[in-house]
Design an enzyme around this catalytic site. Structure first.
Site, PDB file in Angstrom:
ATOM      1  N   ARG A  61       0.831  -1.212   0.000  1.00  0.00           N
ATOM      2  CA  ARG A  61       0.000   0.000   0.000  1.00  0.00           C
ATOM      3  C   ARG A  61       0.864   1.259   0.000  1.00  0.00           C
ATOM      4  O   ARG A  61       0.564   2.236  -0.701  1.00  0.00           O
ATOM      5  CB  ARG A  61      -0.916  -0.017   1.231  1.00  0.00           C
ATOM      6  CG  ARG A  61      -1.932   1.103   1.256  1.00  0.00           C
ATOM      7  CD  ARG A  61      -2.823   1.001   2.474  1.00  0.00           C
ATOM      8  NE  ARG A  61      -3.752   2.115   2.556  1.00  0.00           N
ATOM      9  CZ  ARG A  61      -4.420   2.444   3.641  1.00  0.00           C
ATOM     10  NH1 ARG A  61      -4.279   1.731   4.749  1.00  0.00           N
ATOM     11  NH2 ARG A  61      -5.237   3.467   3.651  1.00  0.00           N
ATOM     12  N   HIS A  65       0.901   4.302  -2.811  1.00  0.00           N
ATOM     13  CA  HIS A  65       0.672   5.700  -2.455  1.00  0.00           C
ATOM     14  C   HIS A  65       1.858   6.582  -2.832  1.00  0.00           C
ATOM     15  O   HIS A  65       1.691   7.771  -3.099  1.00  0.00           O
ATOM     16  CB  HIS A  65       0.371   5.830  -0.964  1.00  0.00           C
ATOM     17  CG  HIS A  65      -1.038   5.464  -0.609  1.00  0.00           C
ATOM     18  ND1 HIS A  65      -1.832   6.242   0.198  1.00  0.00           N
ATOM     19  CD2 HIS A  65      -1.801   4.403  -0.965  1.00  0.00           C
ATOM     20  CE1 HIS A  65      -3.028   5.667   0.326  1.00  0.00           C
ATOM     21  NE2 HIS A  65      -3.016   4.551  -0.372  1.00  0.00           N
ATOM     22  N   ASN A  93      -3.089   9.572   3.678  1.00  0.00           N
ATOM     23  CA  ASN A  93      -1.913   8.777   4.037  1.00  0.00           C
ATOM     24  C   ASN A  93      -1.753   8.560   5.541  1.00  0.00           C
ATOM     25  O   ASN A  93      -0.876   7.807   5.972  1.00  0.00           O
ATOM     26  CB  ASN A  93      -0.644   9.439   3.489  1.00  0.00           C
ATOM     27  CG  ASN A  93      -0.549   9.362   1.983  1.00  0.00           C
ATOM     28  OD1 ASN A  93      -1.054   8.429   1.369  1.00  0.00           O
ATOM     29  ND2 ASN A  93       0.089  10.357   1.378  1.00  0.00           N
ATOM     30  N   HIS A 193      -5.617  -5.990  -3.084  1.00  0.00           N
ATOM     31  CA  HIS A 193      -6.479  -6.138  -1.916  1.00  0.00           C
ATOM     32  C   HIS A 193      -6.560  -7.585  -1.443  1.00  0.00           C
ATOM     33  O   HIS A 193      -7.128  -7.851  -0.390  1.00  0.00           O
ATOM     34  CB  HIS A 193      -7.888  -5.620  -2.221  1.00  0.00           C
ATOM     35  CG  HIS A 193      -7.985  -4.127  -2.228  1.00  0.00           C
ATOM     36  ND1 HIS A 193      -9.146  -3.444  -2.535  1.00  0.00           N
ATOM     37  CD2 HIS A 193      -7.057  -3.178  -1.978  1.00  0.00           C
ATOM     38  CE1 HIS A 193      -8.935  -2.141  -2.469  1.00  0.00           C
ATOM     39  NE2 HIS A 193      -7.682  -1.960  -2.132  1.00  0.00           N
TER      40      HIS A 193
END
Length: 326
Positions: A61, A65, A93, A193
């Site tokens: 993740r 980002h 974040n 995911h």
């Protein structure tokens, strides 16, 4: 005269090849300057994943980002100062788990001892992510090296550049499309995911008092919705409370995430939307049916994401510490 010509031609060759060398990444970039690079990163992520099993999902993740916002330049690792609010403190974040930051810092510390001022934080994050995905059973993919670390990190620039849990598909397509990713690549990357997790606050509105007539969003499987309500019952008191996106095989990188969506076992609004939208549903069904096809698509998309907006050569720097500029 001959010696002069040799020197002249050598200089000319250097001048004509320097820009290309600076703009390209190489799989063996650290072969001479830091020969133990791959082993040090692998040892670090293995130890961290064993002691903290959420590290893989957290690092994946963090990589998204960092790269999707403004390129893979490790700008998300920079801490804020009294004079600058950095990316990591942008609202989207703030929920990034500390395990991901920690594994990069640990690897950087070990690498600075082995080969000081040589390896970028951006390369560490890229390789750590790949190694962790592979550890979880996911596909191995190539990570060319030679990224530099960015010199800018501003929270104000993050708004609108990253996908959010409740985004409609049209907006998700726009976010990914603006960075050159197709709808199919977006769906493949959403397969992350399979080892991801989300805080209860990110989907609480869909499982509590959804409407006047329904307690939860009818897209959820009823038993799943009831389980989520129970699991998230105290999320107001504990904002960090979270649930795995893939409740069936949360610790294995596979295609079960896609198999869950038609059954109403998607966790986020954006998960449900991938199955319900005619633009994305064919790819969800394709990846649910064939794990190898998903792995191949995910690997290609990750290779593409890993070189998005990179800085090389003199355009960036090799940070001494990942959380601050030199």
């Amino acid at each position: 005269m001959v010696a002069f010509l040799i020197v002249f031609l050598t200089s000319l060759l250097t001048l004509t090849t320097l820009p290309a060398a600076e703009s390209r990444l190489y799989s063996n970039y650290y072969q001479k300057s830091c020969p133990r690079f791959n082993q040090i990163v692998q040892d670090t992520v293995t130890n961290k994943q064993i002691t903290s099993p959420t590290t893989a999902a957290a690092t994946l993740r963090l990589f998204f980002h960092d790269c999707l916002h403004n390129g893979c330049d490790a700008s998300i690792l920079v801490s804020s100062t009294p004079f600058n609010k950095a990316e990591r403190d942008a609202d989207i974040n703030l929920s990034l788990p500390g395990d991901a930051f920690d594994v990069v810092v640990r690897a950087k510390t070990a690498l600075e001892l082995a080969c000081p001022n040589t390896v970028s934080c951006a390369d560490i994050l890229a390789v750590a992510t790949r190694d962790l995905v592979t550890m979880m059973g996911g596909p191995y993919y190539n990570v060319p090296l030679g990224r530099r670390d960015g010199r800018v990190s501003k929270a104000s620039a993050v708004e609108g550049t990253l996908p959010r849990p409740a985004m409609p598909v049209s907006q998700l397509i726009q976010v990914f499309g603006s960075r050159g990713f197709s709808v199919q690549e977006m769906v493949a990357l959403s397969g992350a995911h399979t080892i991801g997790f989300a805080h209860c606050s990110e989907f609480s509105s869909a499982i509590y008092n959804y409407s006047k007539s329904e307690q939860y969003d009818p897209q959820y499987n009823p038993r799943f919705a009831a389980g989520l309500q129970q699991a998230c019952a105290d999320y107001h008191k504990n904002p960090t409370m979270s649930v795995f996106n893939d409740v069936m095989t949360p610790n294995k990188f596979d295609n079960v995430y896609f198999q869950n969506l038609p059954k109403g076992l998607g966790l986020l609004k954006s998960d449900h939307a991938l199955f319900n939208d005619p633009r994305t549903r064919p790819f969800v069904e394709l990846y649910a049916k064939d794990q190898n096809t998903f792995f191949q698509a995910f690997a290609r998309a990750m290779e593409k994401l890993g070189v998005h907006g990179i800085q090389t050569g003199r355009r960036g720097e090799i940070r001494h510490r990942c959380d601050e500029f030199n």
